[in-house]
Enzyme design. Structure first.
Site, PDB file in Angstrom:
ATOM      1  N   HIS A 155       1.017  -1.088   0.042  1.00 36.36           N
ATOM      2  CA  HIS A 155      -0.092  -0.067   0.054  1.00 36.36           C
ATOM      3  C   HIS A 155       0.904   1.238  -0.015  1.00 36.36           C
ATOM      4  O   HIS A 155       2.065   1.344   0.520  1.00 36.36           O
ATOM      5  CB  HIS A 155      -1.017  -0.052   1.258  1.00 36.36           C
ATOM      6  CG  HIS A 155      -2.175  -0.918   0.981  1.00 36.36           C
ATOM      7  ND1 HIS A 155      -3.382  -0.750   0.744  1.00 36.36           N
ATOM      8  CD2 HIS A 155      -2.242  -2.362   1.200  1.00 36.36           C
ATOM      9  CE1 HIS A 155      -4.148  -1.681   0.461  1.00 36.36           C
ATOM     10  NE2 HIS A 155      -3.257  -2.840   1.120  1.00 36.36           N
ATOM     11  N   CYS A 196      -7.633  -0.740   3.404  1.00 27.67           N
ATOM     12  CA  CYS A 196      -8.095  -1.776   4.207  1.00 27.67           C
ATOM     13  C   CYS A 196      -9.180  -1.338   5.302  1.00 27.67           C
ATOM     14  O   CYS A 196      -8.803  -0.418   6.044  1.00 27.67           O
ATOM     15  CB  CYS A 196      -7.238  -2.669   4.971  1.00 27.67           C
ATOM     16  SG  CYS A 196      -7.873  -3.754   5.770  1.00 27.67           S
ATOM     17  N   ASN A 220      -3.572   0.470  -2.681  1.00 25.19           N
ATOM     18  CA  ASN A 220      -2.202   0.022  -3.139  1.00 25.19           C
ATOM     19  C   ASN A 220      -1.675   0.706  -4.250  1.00 25.19           C
ATOM     20  O   ASN A 220      -1.925   1.395  -4.770  1.00 25.19           O
ATOM     21  CB  ASN A 220      -2.640  -1.356  -3.949  1.00 25.19           C
ATOM     22  CG  ASN A 220      -3.291  -2.337  -3.007  1.00 25.19           C
ATOM     23  OD1 ASN A 220      -4.433  -2.201  -2.993  1.00 25.19           O
ATOM     24  ND2 ASN A 220      -2.530  -3.396  -2.584  1.00 25.19           N
TER      25      ASN A 220
HETATM   26  P1  HMG Z   1     -17.102 -13.514  12.772  1.00 24.65           P
HETATM   27  O1  HMG Z   1     -18.113 -12.420  13.122  1.00 24.65           O
HETATM   28  O2  HMG Z   1     -16.101 -13.884  14.012  1.00 24.65           O
HETATM   29  O3  HMG Z   1     -17.742 -14.934  12.142  1.00 24.65           O
HETATM   30  O4  HMG Z   1     -16.357 -13.170  11.469  1.00 24.65           O
HETATM   31  P2  HMG Z   1     -18.971 -15.765  12.490  1.00 24.65           P
HETATM   32  O5  HMG Z   1     -18.744 -17.166  11.963  1.00 24.65           O
HETATM   33  O6  HMG Z   1     -19.625 -15.742  13.757  1.00 24.65           O
HETATM   34  O7  HMG Z   1     -20.090 -15.253  11.332  1.00 24.65           O
HETATM   35  C1  HMG Z   1     -20.856 -13.883  11.551  1.00 24.65           C
HETATM   36  C2  HMG Z   1     -21.839 -13.855  10.727  1.00 24.65           C
HETATM   37  O8  HMG Z   1     -21.045 -13.699   9.326  1.00 24.65           O
HETATM   38  C3  HMG Z   1     -22.670 -14.908  10.522  1.00 24.65           C
HETATM   39  O9  HMG Z   1     -23.821 -14.616  10.095  1.00 24.65           O
HETATM   40  C4  HMG Z   1     -22.029 -15.944   9.459  1.00 24.65           C
HETATM   41  O10 HMG Z   1     -22.869 -16.718   8.698  1.00 24.65           O
HETATM   42  C5  HMG Z   1     -21.544 -14.790   8.481  1.00 24.65           C
HETATM   43  P3  HMG Z   1     -25.254 -14.534  10.811  1.00 24.65           P
HETATM   44  O11 HMG Z   1     -25.387 -15.870  11.561  1.00 24.65           O
HETATM   45  O12 HMG Z   1     -24.949 -13.249  12.240  1.00 24.65           O
HETATM   46  O13 HMG Z   1     -26.348 -14.004   9.883  1.00 24.65           O
HETATM   47  N1  HMG Z   1     -20.432 -15.259   7.721  1.00 24.65           N
HETATM   48  C6  HMG Z   1     -20.384 -15.219   6.312  1.00 24.65           C
HETATM   49  N2  HMG Z   1     -21.108 -14.761   5.393  1.00 24.65           N
HETATM   50  C7  HMG Z   1     -20.728 -14.877   4.196  1.00 24.65           C
HETATM   51  N3  HMG Z   1     -19.602 -15.116   3.795  1.00 24.65           N
HETATM   52  C8  HMG Z   1     -18.629 -15.779   4.598  1.00 24.65           C
HETATM   53  C9  HMG Z   1     -19.190 -15.792   6.058  1.00 24.65           C
HETATM   54  N4  HMG Z   1     -18.306 -16.118   7.293  1.00 24.65           N
HETATM   55  C10 HMG Z   1     -19.324 -15.622   8.321  1.00 24.65           C
HETATM   56  N5  HMG Z   1     -17.403 -16.334   4.463  1.00 24.65           N
HETATM   57  C11 HMG Z   1     -15.033 -13.394   9.480  1.00 24.65           C
HETATM   58  C12 HMG Z   1     -15.112 -13.777  11.154  1.00 24.65           C
HETATM   59  C13 HMG Z   1     -13.650 -14.116   9.226  1.00 24.65           C
HETATM   60  C14 HMG Z   1     -16.018 -14.126   8.670  1.00 24.65           C
HETATM   61  C15 HMG Z   1     -15.225 -11.914   9.506  1.00 24.65           C
HETATM   62  O14 HMG Z   1     -14.196 -11.413  10.507  1.00 24.65           O
HETATM   63  C16 HMG Z   1     -14.699 -11.619   8.127  1.00 24.65           C
HETATM   64  O15 HMG Z   1     -15.586 -11.662   7.008  1.00 24.65           O
HETATM   65  N6  HMG Z   1     -13.510 -10.569   7.934  1.00 24.65           N
HETATM   66  C17 HMG Z   1     -13.195 -10.349   6.603  1.00 24.65           C
HETATM   67  C18 HMG Z   1     -12.546  -9.045   6.803  1.00 24.65           C
HETATM   68  C19 HMG Z   1     -12.185  -8.393   5.388  1.00 24.65           C
HETATM   69  O16 HMG Z   1     -12.559  -8.648   4.324  1.00 24.65           O
HETATM   70  N7  HMG Z   1     -11.087  -7.647   5.469  1.00 24.65           N
HETATM   71  C20 HMG Z   1     -10.693  -6.843   4.278  1.00 24.65           C
HETATM   72  C21 HMG Z   1      -9.764  -7.937   3.647  1.00 24.65           C
HETATM   73  S1  HMG Z   1      -8.316  -8.387   4.047  1.00 24.65           S
HETATM   74  C22 HMG Z   1      -7.230  -7.079   3.579  1.00 24.65           C
HETATM   75  O17 HMG Z   1      -7.751  -6.219   2.819  1.00 24.65           O
HETATM   76  C23 HMG Z   1      -5.731  -7.300   3.456  1.00 24.65           C
HETATM   77  C24 HMG Z   1      -5.028  -7.701   2.276  1.00 24.65           C
HETATM   78  O18 HMG Z   1      -5.460  -6.607   1.342  1.00 24.65           O
HETATM   79  C25 HMG Z   1      -3.508  -7.715   2.349  1.00 24.65           C
HETATM   80  C26 HMG Z   1      -3.073  -6.399   3.040  1.00 24.65           C
HETATM   81  O19 HMG Z   1      -3.119  -5.311   2.497  1.00 24.65           O
HETATM   82  O20 HMG Z   1      -3.037  -6.420   4.114  1.00 24.65           O
HETATM   83  C27 HMG Z   1      -5.492  -9.298   1.618  1.00 24.65           C
HETATM   84 MG    MG Z   2      -4.390  -4.822   0.669  1.00 23.34          MG
END
Ligand code: HMG
Ligand code: MG
Length: 312
Positions: free
Chosen positions: A212, A243, A252
């Site tokens: 980034h 992010c 980025n």
């Molecule tokens: P949680 O709240 O601990 O998980 O989140 P959970 O299992 O208790 O689920 C909560 C709710 O989300 C539930 O729904 C699940 O069904 C649903 P409810 O029963 O409350 O209606 N759920 C989902 N729905 C759709 N797809 C799924 C999913 N999983 C659960 N896959 C979890 C844990 C990991 C799911 C959450 O924290 C999450 O989704 N985090 C993602 C955060 C994210 O996307 N961040 C940005 C991307 S990373 C990034 O940008 C960095 C990168 O670019 C590299 C860098 O630059 O560093 C890659």
């Molecule tokens: Mg990133």
């Protein structure tokens, strides 16, 4: 002639549709996202990170990944990748026909908690069935490690701590691993130190630099990583993004800037810069903001001036 020991070819992974658009405050229409991915595919990227199958409660901007994957025009030879944090995301990604899934953790415990709501060890345990499913389905598995050059909560991150997470991702069976400077604090020598540590546990040619540009270091960091042997870089068209779980983090490194630099040094990418600049112009108009790419802005101005001269 000075020599920098540079390779003839480098892979550039376009992450704008995912890393860029995930951070947009106002919703971006599905139609716009599909057109962006189609334009980027046409530019010739070997890999377009198109979607994230994450919880829509956490990142609402990525909720339409399945519809996006169904509507894009797939170009043969392009890998369409997507983030997957758990089995629920994996099932959705496989159903959508993703070619590569990306499991993502962090080099600091605090960031793992903020981004994926679990510890690093818990994340790896959660990824094991995802890795197994990827193998069964014949889909590529990529690992991504956030805050490898500094963490917004913890501060400094030791290269050895990054290498330890790389080892865990390698044990999972990742085909490739991304070293991410999430908040853009890294400087070139720190980048070389981190790759020196990670290169001891996983082949450097299967690692990628994901930088980034928050502190304006990203392009210099690409060059430093190239010299350290890295051959794959992530970039975001028009420098879109940030992010959602790293306050103040910006996009980025801009793809147009990376391509301009690489092509200028005689390094091939197989990507058509003009098509990328036009895709950058398209998305900036669609979301109503200026491009963060210096090369993109300069080239567009130059081409528009040339067109005006031709017409006159
Ligand atoms: P949680 O709240 O601990 O998980 O989140 P959970 O299992 O208790 O689920 C909560 C709710 O989300 C539930 O729904 C699940 O069904 C649903 P409810 O029963 O409350 O209606 N759920 C989902 N729905 C759709 N797809 C799924 C999913 N999983 C659960 N896959 C979890 C844990 C990991 C799911 C959450 O924290 C999450 O989704 N985090 C993602 C955060 C994210 O996307 N961040 C940005 C991307 S990373 C990034 O940008 C960095 C990168 O670019 C590299 C860098 O630059 O560093 C890659
Ligand atoms: Mg990133």
């Amino acid at each position: 002639m000075p020599t920098l020991n540079l390779p003839p070819r480098v892979d550039v992974v376009e992450v704008g549709p995912r890393d860029g658009l995930q951070n947009e405050a106002s919703p971006v229409s599905l139609r716009t996202k599909v057109e962006l991915v189609d334009r980027l595919s046409a530019a010739g990227f070997p890999n377009v990170e198109a979607a994230a199958f994450v919880s829509p409660k956490w990142v609402p901007q990525m909720a339409d990944g399945a519809a996006l994957m169904a509507q894009i025009r797939r170009r043969s030879g392009t890998v369409y990748s997507a983030l997957v944090p758990n089995m629920k995301g994996m099932e959705a990604a496989l159903a959508a026909g993703v070619n590569e899934v990306v499991v993502f953790s962090a080099a600091s415990e605090a960031f793992a908690q903020a981004n994926i709501n679990c510890s690093i060890a818990e994340s790896i345990a959660r990824f094991q069935p995802v890795a197994d499913a990827a193998k069964t389905a014949g889909v590529k598995l990529r690992g991504s490690i956030s805050v490898a050059l500094g963490c917004p909560y913890q501060g400094d991150v030791r290269p050895q701590a990054v290498a330890e997470v790389v080892q865990r991702m390698a044990d999972l069976g990742c085909d490739s691993i991304d070293i991410a400077d999430t908040i853009g604090v890294g400087t070139p020598m720190a980048v070389q130190q981190v790759f020196e540590a990670t290169g001891r546990v996983f082949p450097i040619k299967r690692q990628a630099g994901h930088f980034h540009d928050t502190y304006g270091q990203a392009l210099a960091n690409v060059l430093a990583a190239l010299q350290a042997g890295v051959r794959t870089f992530h970039a975001s068209v028009a420098g879109l993004g940030g992010c959602p779980y790293a306050k103040g983090a910006t996009g980025n490194v801009a793809t147009e800037d990376v391509l301009y630099m690489l092509h200028g040094m005689g390094i091939a990418t197989g990507v058509d810069l003009r098509t990328v600049v036009e895709a950058g112009d398209f998305i900036c108009r669609a979301i109503g903001r200026p491009s963060n790419s210096r090369a993109g802005r300069a080239l567009l101005t130059r081409w528009q001036d040339a067109q005006r001269t031709e017409v006159a």
